[in-house]
Design a protein around this motif. Structure first.
Motif, short mmCIF file in Angstrom:
data_model
loop_
_atom_site.label_atom_id
_atom_site.label_comp_id
_atom_site.label_asym_id
_atom_site.label_seq_id
_atom_site.Cartn_x
_atom_site.Cartn_y
_atom_site.Cartn_z
N THR A 327 0.85 -1.19 0.00
CA THR A 327 0.00 0.00 0.00
C THR A 327 0.89 1.24 0.00
N GLU A 328 0.25 2.39 -0.12
CA GLU A 328 1.04 3.64 -0.09
C GLU A 328 1.75 3.80 1.25
N LYS A 329 1.05 3.40 2.32
CA LYS A 329 1.65 3.48 3.67
C LYS A 329 2.90 2.62 3.72
N ARG A 331 4.80 1.63 1.18
CA ARG A 331 5.87 2.21 0.36
C ARG A 331 6.59 3.30 1.13
N ASN A 332 5.82 4.17 1.78
CA ASN A 332 6.45 5.27 2.53
C ASN A 332 7.31 4.74 3.67
N LYS A 335 10.46 3.32 2.23
CA LYS A 335 11.40 4.35 1.76
C LYS A 335 12.29 4.81 2.90
N ASP A 381 8.91 -2.31 -6.67
CA ASP A 381 7.85 -1.46 -6.13
C ASP A 381 7.54 -1.83 -4.66
#
Ligand SMILES: CC(C)=CCC/C(C)=C/CC/C(C)=C/CC/C(C)=C/COP(=O)(O)OP(=O)(O)O
Length: 422
Positions: A327-329, A331-332, A335, A381
Motif C-alpha cells: 500500500t502507499e503506507k 511504500r512510505n 522508503k 515497487d
C-alpha cells in the motif's frame, strides 16, 4: 560538514569512559541555552569522538546529518539506560585498543610466525583448506575476493567465516528446531576452549590458530552467540535501538572480527576506532538490507524484524505485514527504512579505503553488491512480501570492476586529517 560543539561537563563526570552530565554547550563563542536540552540530552554522549580542550571541556565532532546521539535513554521506569549504540561502541573501542597494542608490539601489522609441533602443520593446513571449501561453497563471490588476500589473511578469514556459518546454522539450519539455550551455552564454552588453544574439532583448530596470529578478541564471537540466544526468544523489536543491538550481534560482530585480519593500510592515518566503526556499520547495513529483503519470508515464520514503533507511526501493524499488501503506507515506510540502511552503507564506505590494499576489493565488491539489493526492492515497487529482491548476474559482473577501481583509491589524506583531529 561538521560542527564542533564545546561541551562543559560537571566535575564528577566520568568523561574518560564516555559519560558525563552536561553543564553547558558552546558553539564557537556562543553559549547555547542548555535549559533547552532535555534531561536525556544533558547526558553526555559522544562515542569517544571528543577531544579534551581543558579540564572538563571537550570538543565534540558532530558529523554530517547524524545528530550527536545521547548515550543514555530513560527506560519506562525513568532510570537512565545506556543505548545500544553506546554499548556497541564500547566494544569497538576495546577492539581498536587491542589492535593498537598489537601494532606497538609488532611494529608492523603482520602475522606472528608459526610455532609448529611436528605433524600438526599438515593437519592445520588441511583444516584451513576445509574452511576454504566451505567458504567457496556458500559464499562464492566473497571466496573469490579472499583469493586476492595474502595466504595467511585469506585462511584466517575462511576460519572466521566458517565459525560464523556454523553459529548461524545452530538457529537457522536443519536442526534449528531442536536448538536450546543450553546448546548455545555449550557452543560458547567450545569457543572459550578454542581461544585457550584447546579446539574441539578440525574447523575449530583453524580458528584457534587464527586467533593466536591476529589480534582478534573473543567478545564479538560471544556477542554473535548472544544474537542467536536473542533470536530464540524474541520475534519482535520495539524500536530501532533494540533492532540495532540485534544487527550488531548477528552481523556487526563480523565486521569487528574481520578488521584485525584484513588489516589497516600502513599508510592510513585514520584512527583505528574509525575503521572499526566503518566495519561495524557495514555489518549493520548488510543486516538491515537482509531484513528488508526478507520481510515476507520472515513473516511466514511468524517473525517481524521491523521496529514496532516506526510501523505504528506509519499507521501499520503486524497484521498488515502478514496480509502482505503493498500500500502507499507500506511504500512510505519502506522508503524510510531503505534510507536508513543506505546511511549505514555510506558510513561504511569511509572505512573501506583505509583497509590494506588487498582487502579493499572484496570488501568494496560485497558492499556494492549488497547495497544493490536495496535498489532491487525499489525496482520491485517495495513488494518484499512475495518477491525476493536479488542482484542479477550481469549486474554482479559489472560491480566487480567498479569495486576494483574503487579499491585502487589509497587512504585519503583529507579523511585522515579530519579523523586525526577528532
Ligand atoms: C568496511 C570495513 C572497514 C571493513 C569490512 C568489514 C566487513 C567484512 C564487514 C562485513 C560484515 C558482514 C559480511 C556481515 C554479515 C552480514 C549478512 C547479513 C550476511 C548475510 O548472510 P547470508 O544470510 O548468508 O546472506 P544471503 O541470505 O544474502 O545469502
Amino acid at each position: 560538514m561538521s560542527a564542533a560543539l564545546l561541551w562543559v561537563v560537571s566535575p564528577n563526570s566520568e568523561v574518560s569512559s564516555g559519560f558525563g552530565f552536561l553543564e553547558s554547550v558552546r558553539e564557537g563563542n556562543r553559549l547555547l541555552d542548555s535549559s533547552k536540552f532535555s534531561p536525556r540530552d544533558r547526558t553526555l554522549i559522544c562515542h569517544g569522538r571528543f577531544k579534551k580542550i581543558k579540564k572538563q571541556s571537550y570538543k565534540i565532532e558532530k558529523k554530517g546529518n547524524f545528530p550527536v546521539l545521547s548515550s543514555m535513554v530513560a527506560n519506562p521506569a525513568g532510570e537512565l539506560a545506556i543505548t545500544s549504540e553506546q554499548k556497541v561502541y564500547d566494544v569497538v573501542l576495546k577492539q581498536a585498543a587491542l589492535v593498537k597494542k598489537h601494532l606497538k608490539s609488532d611494529e608492523e601489522y603482520d602475522v606472528k610466525p608459526d610455532i609448529v609441533l611436528p605433524g600438526t602443520s599438515s593437519l592445520l593446513s588441511e583444516a584451513y583448506d576445509r574452511c576454504g571449501e566451505v567458504c567457496a561453497e556458500y559464499a562464492k563471490t566473497f571466496y573469490l575476493g579472499t583469493l586476492l588476500m595474502t595466504p595467511e589473511r585469506r585462511r584466517a578469514i575462511w576460519a572466521i567465516y566458517v565459525w560464523c556459518r556454523r553459529t548461524d546454522e545452530l538457529v537457522d539450519g536443519p536442526n534449528a528446531s531442536h536448538i536450546t539455550p543450553t546448546a548455545l551455552d555449550r557452543w560458547e564454552s567450545r569457543l572459550e576452549d578454542l581461544f585457550r588453544g584447546r579446539p574441539f574439532d578440525m574447523l575449530d583448530a583453524a580458528l584457534s590458530d587464527t586467533v593466536t596470529k591476529f589480534p582478534v578478541d573473543i567478545q564479538p564471537f560471544k556477542d554473535m552467540i548472544e544474537g542467536m540466544r536473542l533470536d530464540l526468544k524474541k520475534s519482535r523489536y520495539k524500536n530501532f535501538d533494540e533492532l540495532y543491538l540485534y544487527c550488531y550481534y548477528v552481523a556487526g560482530t563480523v565486521g569487528l572480527m574481520s578488521v584485525p585480519v584484513m588489516g589497516i593500510a600502513l599508510e592510513s592515518q585514520a584512527t583505528t576506532e574509525s575503521v572499526y566503526n566503518a566495519a561495524l556499520a557495514l555489518g549493520i547495513a548488510n543486516q538491515l538490507t537482509n531484513i528488508l529483503r526478507d520481510v515476507g519470508e520472515d513473516a511466514r515464520r511468524g517473525r517481524v524484524y521491523l521496529p514496532q514503533d516506526e510501523l505504528a507511526q506509519a499507521g501499520l501493524s503486524d497484521e498488515d505485514i502478514f496480509a502482505g499488501k503493498v500500500t502507499e503506507k507500506w511504500r512510505n515506510f519502506m522508503k524510510n527504512q531503505i534510507k536508513r540502511a543506505r546511511m549505514f552503507f555510506d558510513e561504511a564506505e569511509k572505512g573501506v579505503t583505509e583497509l590494506s590494499s588487498a582487502s579493499r576489493w572484496p570488501v568494496w565488491a560485497s558492499l556494492l553488491l549488497y547495497r544493490q539489493i536495496l535498489d532491487e526492492i525499489e525496482a520491485n515497487d517495495y513488494n518484499n512480501f512475495t518477491r525476493r529482491a536479488y542482484v542479477s548476474k550481469p549486474k554482479k559482473i559489472v560491480a566487480l570492476p567498479v569495486a576494483y577501481a574503487k579499491s585502487l583509491v589509497p587512504p585519503s589524506r583529507l579523511s585522515l586529517l579530519s579523523a586525526k583531529s577528532s
